[in-house]
Design a protein around this motif. Structure first.
Motif, short mmCIF file in Angstrom:
data_model
loop_
_atom_site.label_atom_id
_atom_site.label_comp_id
_atom_site.label_asym_id
_atom_site.label_seq_id
_atom_site.Cartn_x
_atom_site.Cartn_y
_atom_site.Cartn_z
N ILE A 108 74.02 28.65 61.02
CA ILE A 108 73.16 28.14 62.08
C ILE A 108 72.29 27.00 61.39
CG2 ILE A 108 71.53 28.13 63.93
CD1 ILE A 108 72.78 30.79 64.55
N GLY A 150 74.76 39.12 52.77
CA GLY A 150 74.61 39.42 54.16
C GLY A 150 75.16 40.80 54.59
N ILE A 151 74.30 41.36 55.17
CA ILE A 151 74.47 42.75 55.79
C ILE A 151 73.56 42.77 57.10
CG2 ILE A 151 74.43 45.03 55.65
CD1 ILE A 151 74.30 44.75 52.49
N THR A 152 74.28 43.20 58.17
CA THR A 152 73.35 43.31 59.66
C THR A 152 73.72 44.88 59.62
OG1 THR A 152 73.99 41.28 60.23
CG2 THR A 152 73.34 42.79 61.75
N LYS A 169 68.42 37.56 50.87
CA LYS A 169 68.08 38.95 51.11
C LYS A 169 66.84 39.24 51.42
CE LYS A 169 71.15 39.84 47.00
NZ LYS A 169 71.43 40.26 45.79
N THR A 171 68.95 44.68 62.31
CA THR A 171 68.24 44.47 61.26
C THR A 171 69.06 43.89 60.27
OG1 THR A 171 68.36 46.55 60.03
CG2 THR A 171 66.16 46.00 61.32
N GLY A 172 68.73 42.90 59.57
CA GLY A 172 69.66 42.30 58.72
C GLY A 172 69.18 41.43 57.52
N ARG A 173 70.01 40.67 56.65
CA ARG A 173 69.42 40.07 55.61
C ARG A 173 70.79 38.99 55.36
NH1 ARG A 173 69.52 43.77 50.42
NH2 ARG A 173 71.61 43.67 49.98
N GLY A 174 70.68 38.06 54.75
CA GLY A 174 71.41 37.20 54.20
C GLY A 174 71.53 36.75 52.84
N GLN A 175 71.78 35.57 52.55
CA GLN A 175 71.80 35.27 51.00
C GLN A 175 70.40 35.26 50.46
OE1 GLN A 175 74.81 34.35 49.60
NE2 GLN A 175 75.69 34.88 51.58
N GLY A 177 70.43 32.23 61.19
CA GLY A 177 71.57 32.84 61.26
C GLY A 177 72.81 32.54 61.28
N ILE A 187 74.07 35.88 65.07
CA ILE A 187 73.05 36.71 64.59
C ILE A 187 71.88 35.72 64.62
CG2 ILE A 187 71.69 37.96 62.95
CD1 ILE A 187 74.80 38.73 62.21
N PHE A 220 65.40 44.06 54.93
CA PHE A 220 65.73 43.91 56.04
C PHE A 220 64.96 43.41 57.10
CE2 PHE A 220 69.37 45.87 54.13
CZ PHE A 220 70.33 45.82 54.79
#
Lengths: 149, 113
Positions: free
Chosen positions: B104, B25-27, A40, A34-38, A125, A7, A91
């Protein structure tokens, strides 16, 4: 065989394509996600200033037309848009790249993706590596590693 | 790694519930597809590509059961006759292994499967 899912930032995809091409990795699938990580989906004012146009920034800070826009990313403490001010977006648009590679290629690909995508900022990512138990080329019916090359 | 194919309408609810539990984490992928009902027929038109939302979530092994429970609870729709029983098209959840994870930004191996 391994499935590699990465990602990435939208603007790093072109670089990634180039690097993969120089390595001779041909089969890659690109997805808009679309996304998010730690974090948010939080971005700082500095990152916003880099990526948004003036109108979008004015809407975000609620400035009226004609009003002077606070200097985004100026780093002036106490200004409503100090460079570390964070906005929550939920997101964020990202690109997902998917490829199937033989076991010995995996390390090379991971290193290439890391090199092409590191900015040091949050949101660079992730890369996930999963086992893949089969591959078949639809045109010829070739299987496993033969289907990849 | 959890892949959940759910109704686009229930995506927000699922995400909110995961948020509360602290799953970061959500995609999201917008996909179309059909299940064993082979789509849906409305009047004279047969639709085989029904829009769905696909969530990809990678969590540590310990959190898998918890995550799956939350998705099941929130993505299940109730109908008038059988409240909370769910309806056809609520979606599916797939769980698979991740052998390796790299963040990454730090080039480091991030924990979790």
């Amino acid at each position: 065989m391994k499935l590699i899912i990465a990602i990435l930032r939208e603007d790093r995809v072109e670089d990634t394509k180039e690097v993969l091409e120089t390595l001779g990795i041909k089969g890659v699938t690109f997805l808009y996600v679309t996304g998010r990580g730690q974090q948010k989906g939080r971005v700082t004012a500095w990152e916003l200033g880099e990526s948004l146009n003036r109108n979008m920034r004015m809407q975000l800070v609620g400035a009226r037309p004609g009003e002077e826009l606070p200097n985004v990313g100026s780093g002036v403490a106490g200004s409503p848009l100090h460079r570390d001010t964070e906005f929550a977006f939920g997101f964020l648009p990202k690109r997902m790249i998917i490829m199937v590679a033989s076991d010995k290629e995996v390390n090379l690909i991971v290193q290439a993706i890391l090199n092409a995508n590191q900015t040091g900022q949050h949101g660079d990512g992730r890369i996930f590596i999963c086992p893949m138990i089969g591959a078949i080329r639809i045109r010829t019916g070739e299987q496993a590693d033969k289907a990849l090359s | 790694m959890i892949w959940a194919v759910i109704r686009p309408e229930s995506a927000q609810r699922v995400i909110k519930a995961l948020d509360i539990t602290g799953i970061g984490g959500i995609t999201c992928l917008h996909v179309t597809g059909h299940g064993k009902e082979m789509g849906i027929t409305l009047g004279a038109v047969h639709y085989t590509e029904i829009p769905k939302e696909m969530l990809m979530i990678v969590v540590p092994d310990n959190d898998v059961a918890k995550t799956v429970t939350i998705i099941r609870k929130e993505a299940k729709t109730g109908s008038k006759n059988t409240p909370g029983e769910g309806t056809i098209g609520d979606g599916k959840i797939f769980v698979t292994y991740v052998e390796d994870t790299f963040a990454i930004r730090t080039a480091g191996k991030a924990g979790g499967t």
